[in-house]
Enzyme design. Structure first.
Site, short mmCIF file in Angstrom:
data_model
loop_
_atom_site.label_atom_id
_atom_site.label_comp_id
_atom_site.label_asym_id
_atom_site.label_seq_id
_atom_site.Cartn_x
_atom_site.Cartn_y
_atom_site.Cartn_z
CD GLU A 1 -20.33 22.09 -18.64
OE1 GLU A 1 -21.13 21.51 -19.37
OE2 GLU A 1 -19.32 22.66 -19.08
CB SER B 1 -0.91 0.01 1.23
OG SER B 1 -0.17 -0.22 2.41
CE LYS C 1 -21.13 26.48 -26.67
NZ LYS C 1 -21.10 25.02 -26.83
CG ASN D 1 -3.99 -5.17 12.57
OD1 ASN D 1 -3.38 -5.04 11.50
ND2 ASN D 1 -4.44 -6.34 13.01
CG HIS E 1 -42.64 21.05 -10.86
ND1 HIS E 1 -42.78 19.71 -10.58
CD2 HIS E 1 -43.39 21.70 -9.93
CE1 HIS E 1 -43.60 19.55 -9.56
NE2 HIS E 1 -43.98 20.75 -9.13
CB SER F 1 -16.06 25.46 -28.67
OG SER F 1 -16.04 24.60 -29.79
N1 ARG Z 1 -1.33 -1.46 4.98
C1 ARG Z 1 -2.22 -1.98 5.94
C2 ARG Z 1 -3.59 -1.28 5.84
O1 ARG Z 1 -3.63 -0.27 5.27
C3 ARG Z 1 -1.69 -1.78 7.32
C4 ARG Z 1 -2.16 -2.77 8.30
C5 ARG Z 1 -1.54 -4.09 8.02
N2 ARG Z 1 -1.93 -5.06 8.98
C6 ARG Z 1 -1.87 -6.34 8.75
N3 ARG Z 1 -2.24 -7.11 9.69
N4 ARG Z 1 -1.51 -6.80 7.60
O2 ARG Z 1 -4.58 -1.77 6.31
#
Ligand code: ARG
Length: 460
Positions: free
Chosen positions: A290, A23, A283, A110, A156, A277
């Site tokens: 938008e 990640s 235009k 975690n 409306h 445009s």
């Molecule tokens: N990159 C993980 C997330 O965003 C971090 C937590 C990872 N924890 C694990 N038990 N693999 O959730």
């Protein structure tokens, strides 16, 4: 092994699986919070005697250096590590040696990732709140300028009753006020510390979670360690608030687009916020408005994405939850960009008062006033409504308006009509007669503007 958990395995994670799993390319955005969280954690660990004062000092020094390295662009985020938590710990250990490995005592990624996201969301909520207040201020100044600017109010998308531009703008002020209050309220639930929950069941060390909360500026701590690491309702709630902001913003943009069209000509968007445009030389397109309208879809998409990710997940942490970040980041970026640019568009637009009031002259916007005239003379509203309707029908058939219809013609519909009907159905008079608080008359609008100026002062 580059993985923090590698020793239990006899083989490295395959390259494709590692790339898929990582990640880092997006959670690098959390580095600042990850490090601040780690500094607080180290302080608490030393206060509790879990690490020594010297170890803490060394860890914090190393972490602060990493902050500087990041600022100086010295950190390579393009590596093959699993996430930002792994990267920071690796750099720290390279910097200060084995003491760096003590930082993760009584902590899991975690609870670490949960605290990082909460810290990030807290800061972004403050920024979005500031932008909303700025937008409300701009709307207030436009409303103040246009208390006498009469325009048609629509239902409306058909001309309905005359109102003022100030009153119309006032509707958006109320919406953005609620958006501000909503996001401030969400902040309270984001501002709860998950750290100390560990992987899911805390830790056997004598940690002080309240201390960590105090150091990091959290109001309270999550009272259940499983809940602390397994829910992302605060992300969902935030994106839901953001969706509401975009829903309101998109309606406003839609009106800007309509009003700037040849059909309405109520406003002119400044050239600085319009495009042309490549084919049609004449235009002038409202692209920016938008685009904001269009970007609403992304934010709703983010909401549906995280809701779906979280649906049916068993407790506690599951890797699915890594999917919370990209939609969250994208929604926040999109809302911030949109809220930043919209005040510029409305500050610079030109309002065509003539076109607005002229639009009230056709379309029988004063038909309700004609009915109310009869009500004042004792006619029950239902019957008055019928008579005013007949007058409108007569006008349509004879190409007249309620203002140009002769009194003799009025009398054929109801004898109670007198000469004073013309004054009564005057457009300006119609607006001014609606003095009820919350209504369009100058008097009512001024009262509400005062209330809202006070609201801004209290919420700034
Ligand atoms: N990159 C993980 C997330 O965003 C971090 C937590 C990872 N924890 C694990 N038990 N693999 O959730």
């Amino acid at each position: 092994m580059k993985q923090l958990w590698g020793s239990r395995f006899s083989k490295e994670l395959s390259e494709t699986a590692n790339n898929f799993n990582s990640s880092l390319r997006f959670d690098k955005r959390l580095s600042k919070y990850d490090i601040e969280g780690s500094i607080a954690h180290a302080e608490m660990l030393s206060l509790q005697g879990i690490i020594t004062e010297e170890e803490k000092t060394l860890i914090i020094k190393g972490l602060k250096e990493i902050i500087e390295d990041i600022k100086g662009g010295k950190i390579n985020f393009e590596c093959d590590l699993e996430d930002i938590h792994t990267l920071v710990e690796k750099i720290l250990t390279e910097k200060i040696g084995d003491t760096g490995k003590k930082l993760h005592t009584a902590r899991s990624r975690n609870d670490q990732v949960a605290v990082d996201i909460r810290m990030y969301v807290k800061e972004e909520i403050q920024e979005i709140k500031r932008e909303l207040i700025e937008l409300i201020k701009v709307l207030l100044s436009i409303a103040k300028e246009h208390k006498d600017t009469i325009m048609p109010g629509y239902t409306h998308l058909q001309r309905a009753q005359p109102i003022t531009f100030a009153h119309h703008i006032g509707a958006y002020i109320e919406m953005f006020k609620r958006d501000t209050e909503r996001i401030k309220d969400t902040y309270k639930r984001v501002n709860i510390l998950p750290l100390g929950a560990g992987a899911l069941a805390t830790s056997p060390y004598n940690i002080d979670r309240y201390k960590t909360a105090e150091i990091l500026g959290f109001d309270d701590i999550c009272l259940n360690s499983i809940d602390a690491v397994s829910d992302r309702d605060f992300v969902i709630e935030t994106i839901s608030d953001l969706s509401m902001i975009m829903m309101h913003t998109s309606r406003f943009c839609e009106e800007i687009i309509l009003w700037s069209s040849r059909e309405y000509q109520f406003i002119k968007i400044d050239d600085g916020y319009s495009t042309g445009s490549s084919l049609m030389p004449q235009k002038k397109n409202p692209d920016i408005a938008e685009l904001i309208r269009g970007k609403t879809g992304r934010v709703y998409g983010a909401l549906v994405s995280i809701l779906t990710t979280m649906k049916s997940l068993p407790l506690a942490y599951n890797k699915d939850m890594q999917e919370d970040k990209e939609p969250l980041f994208d929604a926040i970026d999109t809302v911030k960009d949109s809220l930043f640019i919209i005040p510029e568009i409305i500050k610079t637009m030109e309002v065509n008062k003539e076109k607005m009031i002229n639009a009230c002259r056709e379309g029988f916007l004063n038909a309700t006033d004609a009915a109310d005239y009869l009500v004042k003379k004792g006619v029950p509203f239902r019957d008055a409504h019928k008579d005013a309707g007949r007058a409108v029908k007569y006008c349509i058939e004879n190409e007249k308006t309620l203002d140009t219809m002769e009194i003799s013609e009025y009398k054929k519909i109801n004898k109670l009509f007198e000469e004073d009907i013309y004054k009564y159905i005057d457009i300006k008079k119609s607006v001014e007669s609606r003095r009820v608080i919350g209504g369009p008359s100058k008097e009512a609008v001024e009262k509400v503007l005062k209330i809202n100026e006070k609201w801004v002062k209290e919420n700034e």
